[in-house]
Design a protein around this motif. Structure first.
Motif, short mmCIF file in Angstrom:
data_model
loop_
_atom_site.label_atom_id
_atom_site.label_comp_id
_atom_site.label_asym_id
_atom_site.label_seq_id
_atom_site.Cartn_x
_atom_site.Cartn_y
_atom_site.Cartn_z
N ILE A 21 0.31 11.32 4.38
CA ILE A 21 0.62 11.92 5.68
C ILE A 21 -0.59 12.66 6.23
CG2 ILE A 21 2.04 13.63 6.86
CD1 ILE A 21 4.24 13.00 4.77
N VAL A 22 -1.18 13.51 5.40
CA VAL A 22 -2.32 14.32 5.85
C VAL A 22 -3.51 13.43 6.21
CG1 VAL A 22 -4.02 16.04 5.10
CG2 VAL A 22 -1.59 16.37 4.59
N HIS A 23 -3.77 12.40 5.38
CA HIS A 23 -4.87 11.49 5.67
C HIS A 23 -4.67 10.82 7.02
CE1 HIS A 23 -7.98 8.63 3.65
NE2 HIS A 23 -8.11 8.59 4.97
N ALA A 24 -3.44 10.38 7.29
CA ALA A 24 -3.15 9.73 8.56
C ALA A 24 -3.40 10.66 9.74
CB ALA A 24 -1.70 9.24 8.58
N VAL A 25 -3.01 11.92 9.63
CA VAL A 25 -3.22 12.88 10.72
C VAL A 25 -4.71 13.13 10.92
CG1 VAL A 25 -2.86 15.26 11.46
CG2 VAL A 25 -0.97 13.97 10.47
N ILE A 26 -5.44 13.34 9.83
CA ILE A 26 -6.88 13.61 9.93
C ILE A 26 -7.58 12.46 10.65
CG2 ILE A 26 -9.01 13.78 8.57
CD1 ILE A 26 -7.39 15.35 6.48
N VAL A 27 -7.27 11.23 10.25
CA VAL A 27 -7.90 10.07 10.88
C VAL A 27 -7.45 9.93 12.33
CG1 VAL A 27 -7.98 7.55 10.84
CG2 VAL A 27 -8.23 8.82 8.72
N ALA A 28 -6.16 10.16 12.60
CA ALA A 28 -5.63 9.98 13.95
C ALA A 28 -6.28 10.90 14.96
CB ALA A 28 -4.11 10.20 13.94
N ILE A 29 -6.61 12.13 14.58
CA ILE A 29 -7.18 13.07 15.55
C ILE A 29 -8.70 13.08 15.52
CG2 ILE A 29 -5.12 14.52 15.51
CD1 ILE A 29 -6.57 16.49 13.74
N GLY A 30 -9.31 12.18 14.73
CA GLY A 30 -10.75 12.00 14.81
C GLY A 30 -11.59 12.83 13.88
N GLY A 56 3.34 6.81 11.57
CA GLY A 56 2.14 7.53 11.16
C GLY A 56 1.49 6.79 10.01
N VAL A 57 2.25 6.51 8.95
CA VAL A 57 1.76 5.82 7.77
C VAL A 57 2.73 4.70 7.39
CG1 VAL A 57 1.00 6.08 5.38
CG2 VAL A 57 0.84 8.02 6.93
N LEU A 58 2.20 3.51 7.17
CA LEU A 58 2.98 2.42 6.62
C LEU A 58 2.51 2.19 5.20
CD1 LEU A 58 5.11 0.22 7.02
CD2 LEU A 58 3.27 -1.30 7.81
N MET A 59 3.36 2.49 4.23
CA MET A 59 3.02 2.34 2.81
C MET A 59 3.50 0.98 2.34
SD MET A 59 4.04 6.17 1.46
CE MET A 59 3.12 6.04 -0.08
N LEU A 60 2.57 0.16 1.88
CA LEU A 60 2.86 -1.21 1.47
C LEU A 60 2.92 -1.29 -0.05
CD1 LEU A 60 0.42 -2.95 3.96
CD2 LEU A 60 2.85 -2.47 4.28
N GLY A 61 4.11 -1.41 -0.58
CA GLY A 61 4.30 -1.42 -2.02
C GLY A 61 4.22 -2.80 -2.61
N PRO A 62 4.59 -2.94 -3.89
CA PRO A 62 4.51 -4.22 -4.59
C PRO A 62 5.31 -5.30 -3.87
CG PRO A 62 4.91 -2.44 -6.13
CD PRO A 62 5.07 -1.86 -4.77
N GLY A 63 4.77 -6.53 -3.88
CA GLY A 63 5.49 -7.66 -3.31
C GLY A 63 5.42 -7.76 -1.81
N THR A 64 4.59 -6.95 -1.15
CA THR A 64 4.48 -7.04 0.30
C THR A 64 3.35 -7.99 0.69
OG1 THR A 64 3.07 -5.07 0.30
CG2 THR A 64 5.40 -4.76 0.81
N SER A 65 3.55 -8.66 1.81
CA SER A 65 2.53 -9.53 2.39
C SER A 65 2.49 -9.22 3.88
CB SER A 65 2.88 -11.00 2.14
OG SER A 65 1.94 -11.85 2.78
#
Length: 322
Positions: free
Chosen positions: A195-204, A55-64
């Motif tokens: 989580i909520v943002h991902a659901v809102i976007v996913a269902i349009g 649903g959501v991939l959270m990219l923290g410090p040091g990610t590329s």
């Protein structure tokens, strides 16, 4: 001529929003793509995560992250979020799972008309006060009831856990400047917003068209997240603070993830949004691709001032008298 590149996934092949892993937090690794999986590589090795389950991939410090990985997330309707050390920033999202604009149109129509907006706002408050009639209360009265409910919730969990509670105090730019329970609340709410943002976007639907909150690009996110704080993030935060955790941010994220999965938050969130915007949902699972309940949902049509819609993708010049 064949369009270059990997073709996007078919909508019917994608997991429903409520069936996905709520969120996954990664840091200090390189993220790439291997077929239909996201790979995370660090000094411990390579981990594979099926993109359709995210649903959501959270990219923290040091990610590329590579362009191919981002394409895979977008094709699978997952949300990519670049975050700080404690997960307090939100920067991007993938494309929605839904192809129809029915939810978005209903949301825009409701938020643009005072009476309909008030009805939806009252319904949001009613969800927090089961068994009470909120249909005649003003927004000022509802805000007062909600403030009292939240203060009572804080006091109850402070008493339950033995955590000292004064009030909600935090600086968004200084996570470590507040006490452990306020740190945990900030981290927990940040996860919930993702989580909520991902659901809102996913269902349009639109994250920015709020009913209680307004003027922010995530107003609707805050509206929906407020429905669940008393059940999820507030008790989690007090539990983490009471545990004496030395990694408040990390422990809180993991606890919210476990609580969200165990409490079927994604399914609940989809149903609540649909109920608020379209009316009560029928029993059984809700498929994003059938949210519009129309055989041509997702196709592009043309609006007419007489109130009907015309087929798109054709030239009407021979049918119009100029």
């Amino acid at each position: 001529m064949k369009i270059p590149g990997v073709p996007p996934a078919e909508l019917a092949d994608l997991n429903r929003a409520q069936d996905r892993l709520s969120f996954l937090y990664l840091e200090r690794c390189v993220i790439h793509r291997d077929s239909n999986a996201i790979t995370a590589t660090d000094d411990k090795g390579v981990a594979h995560i099926p993109a359709a389950t995210l649903g959501v991939l959270m990219l923290g410090p040091g990610t590329s992250i590579t362009q191919q990985a981002m394409m895979l997330l977008a094709d699978n309707g997952a949300t990519a979020v670049w975050v700080g050390e404690q997960g307090v920033r939100y920067y991007a999202h993938g494309r929605p799972l839904a192809r129809s604009s029915r939810l978005l149109v209903a949301q825009a129509a409701a938020v643009s008309q005072r009476d309909r907006r008030l009805r939806v706002a009252r319904e949001m408050y009613r969800m927090r006060f089961p068994g009470e009639d909120t249909s005649a209360l003003t927004m000022q009265q509802l805000r007062g009831k909600e403030g009292a409910r939240v203060r009572r919730c804080y006091r109850e969990h402070a008493k339950r856990t033995g955590v000292t509670w004064n009030n909600r105090e935090y600086d968004p730019d200084d996570f470590g400047g507040s006490d452990p329970v306020n740190q945990a609340l900030s981290a927990a709410h940040a996860c919930l917003y993702g989580i909520v943002h991902a659901v809102i976007v996913a269902i349009g639907a639109s994250p920015g068209l709020g009913f209680v909150h307004t003027g922010h690009d995530r107003s609707f996110v805050y509206d929906i997240a407020d429905l669940y704080k008393a059940d999820i993030t507030i008790p989690v935060a007090f539990d983490i603070a009471a545990s004496g955790s030395t990694d408040v941010g990390g422990d809180t994220r993991r606890a919210v993830r476990d609580r969200a999965h165990g409490g079927a938050l994604l399914d609940r969130c989809v149903r609540d949004i649909r109920t608020l915007l379209l009316g009560p949902a029928p029993a059984g699972p809700i498929d994003e691709q059938r949210l519009d309940e129309e055989p041509e949902g997702g196709t592009v049509r043309l609006w007419d001032e007489e109130g009907y819609e015309l087929a798109g993708g054709r030239n009407y010049s021979d049918e119009v008298d100029f």
